[in-house]
Design an enzyme around this catalytic site. Structure first.
Site, PDB file in Angstrom:
ATOM      1  N   LYS A  79       0.867  -1.177   0.000  1.00 52.99           N
ATOM      2  CA  LYS A  79       0.000   0.000   0.000  1.00 52.99           C
ATOM      3  C   LYS A  79       0.902   1.224   0.000  1.00 52.99           C
ATOM      4  O   LYS A  79       1.999   1.203   0.558  1.00 52.99           O
ATOM      5  CB  LYS A  79      -0.869   0.002   1.257  1.00 52.99           C
ATOM      6  N   GLY A 177     -20.651   7.010   5.285  1.00 50.04           N
ATOM      7  CA  GLY A 177     -19.858   7.268   4.078  1.00 50.04           C
ATOM      8  C   GLY A 177     -20.606   6.833   2.835  1.00 50.04           C
ATOM      9  O   GLY A 177     -20.881   5.647   2.641  1.00 50.04           O
ATOM     10  N   GLY A 179     -19.613   7.258  -0.434  1.00 48.48           N
ATOM     11  CA  GLY A 179     -18.729   7.378  -1.590  1.00 48.48           C
ATOM     12  C   GLY A 179     -19.019   6.278  -2.598  1.00 48.48           C
ATOM     13  O   GLY A 179     -20.129   5.753  -2.670  1.00 48.48           O
ATOM     14  N   VAL A 181     -18.259   3.166  -2.771  1.00 50.01           N
ATOM     15  CA  VAL A 181     -18.719   1.884  -2.232  1.00 50.01           C
ATOM     16  C   VAL A 181     -20.000   2.063  -1.422  1.00 50.01           C
ATOM     17  O   VAL A 181     -20.978   1.330  -1.611  1.00 50.01           O
ATOM     18  CB  VAL A 181     -17.627   1.235  -1.347  1.00 50.01           C
TER      19      VAL A 181
END
Ligand code: NAD
Length: 347
Positions: A79, A177, A179, A181
């Site tokens: 990552k 959230g 967003g 997803v």
């Protein structure tokens, strides 16, 4: 230096790329390459300190190793974090400098989208380096719909494990959230009759959820204490902590955000409260499954992707059962399984 920071877990490599002229400060953490090249997205985020950025990369890359191992992919875990505000500091020059860094890592790390890095950014990088996946030109494209689908199926598996039925009609779900997803998850939940409570920092998104999905909107931390059956974190990590877990009213936590547990002890806190936790890197593997399908020798096939995403509920159910049998947290069981897979491959 990284070995002294929280989140370090015998990582194979941690790289620092700095180009002050072009505004790049990037950390690439490679946790393992035992199963294959280390795949994981690049997060572009203005962390409060360099140490916080490294810790984020360390924890996220470890999660990627475990995620790919459990999903049965021939990939390691990596990552990257670019220390910048994606709204104001992300420039073509900065991304070009980052592409040079990726080239210098000679394929041991392959990047993809993450928070702050868009499909357009991936395409931009792909013109300069082969070490990027999830592009629109010849790549697998946006992973988010697959992450949302896997999360949806995993959430239903948790509900079935807990109640004996996965019928969502009238089940109350809080989604933090909205967003890429979170929004797609909400659409699926709504289509099967779930009652939504939502929060997002972006008011336009919550208003749309209220209008189109009949969602109840709450502000900030109120989403954690919402009177619901299931809490689905789909924003940033660290949402489950010593402070927030006592506030939860949901009996299930099943969402897509990475690194939901602030510390390993928080898995135990959830267990003590009788809350069933779907380990984040197991339930949110749909995206990496999709990206993995474009890497290696095979041709990208959405059918192959769907077969693997469809396995997520089964894998989760086995983790839930084993955790109960062994009196351990679901998080600890998932980690044991992932480490066993990597250990066996290493031998
Ligand atoms: P995104 O950037 O598209 O959406 C995140 C949303 O969360 C935004 O709308 C943002 O305004 C909102 N948000 C941020 N902080 C918030 C807060 N405190 N309260 C409420 N809302 C807040 O990101 P995404 O691609 O949807 O990913 C969501 C999470 O899922 C991230 O943790 C990401 O790492 C994880 N994840 C994503 C994928 C994928 O395929 N996109 C795969 C695996 C894991």
């Amino acid at each position: 230096e990284a070995s002294g920071l929280p989140g370090f877990d015998a990582h194979e490599q941690v790289w620092l790329g700095r180009d002050s002229e072009r505004g790049l400060e990037a950390i690439v953490a490679v946790h393992t390459t035992v199963l294959g090249p280390a795949l994981g997205g690049t997060r572009i985020w203005p962390h409060v300190s360099f140490e916080a950025g490294v810790t984020d990369a360390l924890r996220l890359s470890r999660g990627m190793s475990f995620k790919s191992a459990i999903a049965g992919l021939a990939l390691g875990g990596g990552k990257a974090v670019i220390m910048a505000d994606p709204k104001t500091e992300k420039t073509p020059a900065m991304l070009a400098a980052y592409a040079e860094m990726l080239n210098a890592l000679v394929g041991q790390y392959i990047t993809a989208e993450d928070v702050g890095m868009t499909l357009a950014d991936a395409d931009f990088l792909a013109e300069r380096t082969p070490n990027v996946s999830g592009t629109t030109k010849g790549g697998s494209g946006n992973p988010s719909p697959f992450t949302a689908l896997g999360t949806f199926l995993g959430l239903k598996a948790a509900l079935r494990h807990r109640t004996g039925s996965d019928n969502l009609k009238g089940i109350r779900v809080a989604v933090q959230g909205l967003g890429s997803v979170g929004w797609a998850l909400c659409q699926r939940l709504h289509a099967e009759g779930a009652m939504l409570t939502v929060s997002d920092l972006d008011q336009a998104r919550t208003e749309r959820a209220a209008q189109e999905l009949g969602a109840t909107v709450v502000e900030g931390q109120a989403i954690i204490a919402a009177d619901v059956d299931i809490f689905a974190p789909c924003a940033l990590g660290g949402v489950l902590s010593a402070v927030t877990i006592p506030l939860l009213r949901a009996k299930i936590v099943a969402g897509a955000a990475n690194n939901q547990l602030a510390t390993a002890a928080d898995g135990e806190r959830l267990r003590e409260r009788g809350i069933l936790y779907a380990p984040d890197y197991v339930i949110n593997a749909g995206g990496v499954i999709n990206v993995a399908a474009e890497i290696g020798s095979g041709r990208y096939s959405v059918d192959d992707v769907m077969v693997r995403v469809d396995r997520i509920p089964l894998i989760l159910t086995r983790i839930f059962e084993r955790a109960e049998d062994e009196g351990r947290t679901t998080d600890a069981v998932a980690e044991t399984i992932a480490r066993e897979i990597i250990h066996t491959a290493r031998r």
